[in-house]
Write an enzyme that holds these catalytic residues in place. Structure first.
Site, PDB file in Angstrom:
ATOM      1  CG  ASN A   1      -1.743   1.234   1.368  1.00  0.00           C
ATOM      2  OD1 ASN A   1      -1.836   2.018   0.437  1.00  0.00           O
ATOM      3  ND2 ASN A   1      -2.358   1.418   2.528  1.00  0.00           N
ATOM      4  CD1 TRP A   2       3.596   1.075  -2.970  1.00  0.00           C
ATOM      5  CD2 TRP A   2       3.767   2.442  -4.735  1.00  0.00           C
ATOM      6  NE1 TRP A   2       4.422   0.474  -3.874  1.00  0.00           N
ATOM      7  CE2 TRP A   2       4.548   1.290  -4.973  1.00  0.00           C
ATOM      8  CE3 TRP A   2       3.712   3.431  -5.717  1.00  0.00           C
ATOM      9  CZ2 TRP A   2       5.273   1.122  -6.151  1.00  0.00           C
ATOM     10  CZ3 TRP A   2       4.437   3.252  -6.883  1.00  0.00           C
ATOM     11  CH2 TRP A   2       5.214   2.109  -7.100  1.00  0.00           C
ATOM     12  CE  LYS A   3      -0.011   3.278   4.758  1.00  0.00           C
ATOM     13  NZ  LYS A   3      -0.051   3.405   6.189  1.00  0.00           N
TER      14      LYS A   3
ATOM     15  CG  HIS B   1      -6.085   1.830   4.903  1.00  0.00           C
ATOM     16  ND1 HIS B   1      -5.651   2.730   5.842  1.00  0.00           N
ATOM     17  CD2 HIS B   1      -5.070   0.940   4.740  1.00  0.00           C
ATOM     18  CE1 HIS B   1      -4.422   2.392   6.230  1.00  0.00           C
ATOM     19  NE2 HIS B   1      -4.050   1.311   5.565  1.00  0.00           N
TER      20      HIS B   1
ATOM     21  CD  GLU C   1      -3.046   5.339   6.844  1.00  0.00           C
ATOM     22  OE1 GLU C   1      -2.964   5.495   5.616  1.00  0.00           O
ATOM     23  OE2 GLU C   1      -2.140   4.818   7.532  1.00  0.00           O
TER      24      GLU C   1
ATOM     25  CD  GLU D   1      -4.000  -2.764   7.036  1.00  0.00           C
ATOM     26  OE1 GLU D   1      -2.859  -2.985   6.636  1.00  0.00           O
ATOM     27  OE2 GLU D   1      -4.587  -1.697   6.826  1.00  0.00           O
TER      28      GLU D   1
ATOM     29  N   GLY E   1       1.795   1.576  10.922  1.00  0.00           N
ATOM     30  CA  GLY E   1       2.726   2.685  10.701  1.00  0.00           C
ATOM     31  C   GLY E   1       3.518   3.124  11.919  1.00  0.00           C
TER      32      GLY E   1
ATOM     33  CB  SER F   1       4.320  -2.428  12.240  1.00  0.00           C
ATOM     34  OG  SER F   1       3.842  -1.111  12.470  1.00  0.00           O
TER      35      SER F   1
END
Ligand code: PEP
Length: 255
Positions: free
Chosen positions: A9-11, A95, A97, A172, A178, A217
């Site tokens: 997941n490159w975000k 997600h 976020e 997750e 992160g 992580s």
């Protein structure tokens, strides 16, 4: 036997030139592995580049979200059909976020999930509890409600499509994303088994083949212990997916 799946997941990261170097390294490092599936989920602006560089290789690509709408007056939104134009195999949905930054409820995530499966794309549906929810003993309940939104919350035909495109679930835990604080292999395994049991109540056969991947992580140092657990079918990788050597090492460990 479920094939392992490792997704980057490159975000909000990348540039045309950086992506070119990163993708070239991944192709070099991973081209001999045939037993595991790999994908990168890139910002929308780089889908064209991912398609150009990855078509015909053993690395799939996808997006990090889609609109809950099909089309219309929704400035800046991107639909599932638009990403299908770039031959995306996957789209991340729900997600944490997105849930936190954009108030994305279970119901909204379920609508996006339905858009994705109806476009013939495999959703990677993210679930997971916050640290506070875990501390209060609510982790399973939170995850259960997130799963129910895409099972009982959708009509039967959408769930049938979801099975046809081999929907993926990503557990997750929000407290592990992160920050270098990963769930222990046993904590993750327990939640994965719980999720598989939930799916089994709806469709016992599908529960045996649905891939449930872990994110939070994951690094080359902890990947093997996590990926060796019986119900962990791969990983959703954030930070390490931007470093070719680290992502490749995780992929090799998965295979
Ligand atoms: C993620 O954001 O999906 C993720 C798992 O990030 P990280 O690997 O950096 O924790």
């Amino acid at each position: 036997m479920r094939r392992k799946l490792v997704v980057g997941n490159w975000k909000l990261n990348g540039s045309l030139s950086e992506n070119k170097v990163l993708i070239a390294s991944l192709l070099k490092n991973l081209n001999t592995i045939q037993t595991t599936d790999f994908a990168i989920c890139v910002p929308y602006t780089y889908l064209f580049q991912a398609q150009a560089l990855l078509t015909g290789t053993n690395i799939f690509w996808g997006a990090q979200n889609v609109s809950q709408f099909r089309d219309g007056a929704h400035t800046s939104s991107i639909s599932a059909h638009m990403i299908a134009d770039f031959d995306c195999s996957f789209a991340i949905i729900g997600h944490s976020e997105r849930r936190a930054l954009s108030n994305e409820s279970n119901q909204k995530a379920a609508k996006r999930f339905a858009r994705v499966v109806n476009a013939g794309i495999t959703p990677i549906y993210c679930v997971g509890e916050t640290a506070e929810e875990r501390a209060e003993g609510l982790a399973e309940n939170v995850v259960k409600n997130q799963i129910l939104a895409i099972t009982y919350g959708l009509d039967e035909s959408t769930f049938e499509y979801a099975k046809q495109v081999d929907m993926v679930i990503a557990y997750e835990p929000v407290w592990a994303i992160g920050n270098g604080r990963t769930a222990s292999p046993q904590q993750a395994q327990d939640m994965h088994a719980f999720i598989r049991d939930l799916i089994a109540k709806i469709d016992a056969d599908f529960s045996k083949r649905v891939r449930i991947i872990y994110g939070g992580s994951v690094t080359p140092d902890n990947a093997l212990a996590l990926l060796s657990m019986p119900d962990i079918d791969g990983g959703l990788i954030g930070r390490c997916s931007l470093i070719a050597e680290e992502f490749s090492q995780i992929c090799h460990l998965a295979s």
